[in-house]
Motif scaffolding. Sequence first.
Motif, mmCIF file in Angstrom:
data_model
loop_
_atom_site.group_PDB
_atom_site.id
_atom_site.type_symbol
_atom_site.label_atom_id
_atom_site.label_comp_id
_atom_site.label_asym_id
_atom_site.label_seq_id
_atom_site.Cartn_x
_atom_site.Cartn_y
_atom_site.Cartn_z
ATOM 1 N N UNK A 132 0.826 -1.213 0.000
ATOM 2 C CA UNK A 132 0.000 0.000 0.000
ATOM 3 C C UNK A 132 0.861 1.264 0.000
ATOM 4 N N UNK A 133 1.906 1.267 0.789
ATOM 5 C CA UNK A 133 2.779 2.457 0.843
ATOM 6 C C UNK A 133 3.543 2.636 -0.464
ATOM 7 N N UNK A 134 3.867 1.532 -1.129
ATOM 8 C CA UNK A 134 4.556 1.633 -2.421
ATOM 9 C C UNK A 134 3.684 2.334 -3.457
ATOM 10 N N UNK A 135 2.380 2.081 -3.408
ATOM 11 C CA UNK A 135 1.476 2.669 -4.388
ATOM 12 C C UNK A 135 1.415 4.193 -4.284
ATOM 13 N N UNK A 136 1.803 4.722 -3.149
ATOM 14 C CA UNK A 136 1.884 6.175 -3.004
ATOM 15 C C UNK A 136 2.964 6.753 -3.920
ATOM 16 N N UNK A 137 3.908 5.909 -4.327
ATOM 17 C CA UNK A 137 5.025 6.337 -5.176
ATOM 18 C C UNK A 137 5.042 5.578 -6.506
ATOM 19 N N UNK A 138 3.873 5.147 -6.958
ATOM 20 C CA UNK A 138 3.765 4.316 -8.163
ATOM 21 C C UNK A 138 4.394 4.988 -9.385
ATOM 22 N N UNK A 139 4.215 6.281 -9.539
ATOM 23 C CA UNK A 139 4.785 6.980 -10.701
ATOM 24 C C UNK A 139 6.305 6.936 -10.690
ATOM 25 N N UNK A 140 6.907 7.148 -9.545
ATOM 26 C CA UNK A 140 8.364 7.113 -9.434
ATOM 27 C C UNK A 140 8.901 5.700 -9.677
ATOM 28 N N UNK A 194 9.827 -0.522 -19.128
ATOM 29 C CA UNK A 194 8.550 -0.322 -19.815
ATOM 30 C C UNK A 194 7.880 0.977 -19.396
ATOM 31 N N UNK A 195 8.378 1.617 -18.343
ATOM 32 C CA UNK A 195 7.873 2.915 -17.927
ATOM 33 C C UNK A 195 6.619 2.889 -17.084
ATOM 34 N N UNK A 196 6.235 1.713 -16.573
ATOM 35 C CA UNK A 196 5.031 1.633 -15.748
ATOM 36 C C UNK A 196 5.071 0.370 -14.910
ATOM 37 N N UNK A 197 4.222 0.327 -13.898
ATOM 38 C CA UNK A 197 4.076 -0.878 -13.099
ATOM 39 C C UNK A 197 3.276 -1.909 -13.901
ATOM 40 N N UNK A 198 3.482 -3.160 -13.585
ATOM 41 C CA UNK A 198 2.745 -4.218 -14.261
ATOM 42 C C UNK A 198 1.304 -4.291 -13.793
ATOM 43 N N UNK A 199 0.463 -4.824 -14.661
ATOM 44 C CA UNK A 199 -0.949 -5.005 -14.350
ATOM 45 C C UNK A 199 -1.313 -6.466 -14.553
#
Length: 57
Positions: free
Chosen positions: A3-11, A18-23
């Motif tokens: 949850x705390x990582x998602x606060x920094x998802x863009x970074x 690939x420039x983004x987190x996986x889905x």
Amino acid sequence: MTARLMEHADQIGAAIPRGRLGEVEDLAGTLIYLASRAGAYTTGAIVPVDGGVATLR
């Protein structure tokens, strides 16, 4: 736990090639391959689904 990582998802995403987190959909294609006849002869393989992170080392 993440949850705390998602606060920094863009970074975090910017640091991945690939420039983004996986889905979920990113993993789904690999799972379909491995579960289908196309992947029937694949054994003992490690298939990285990491957006290219492994190439950074």
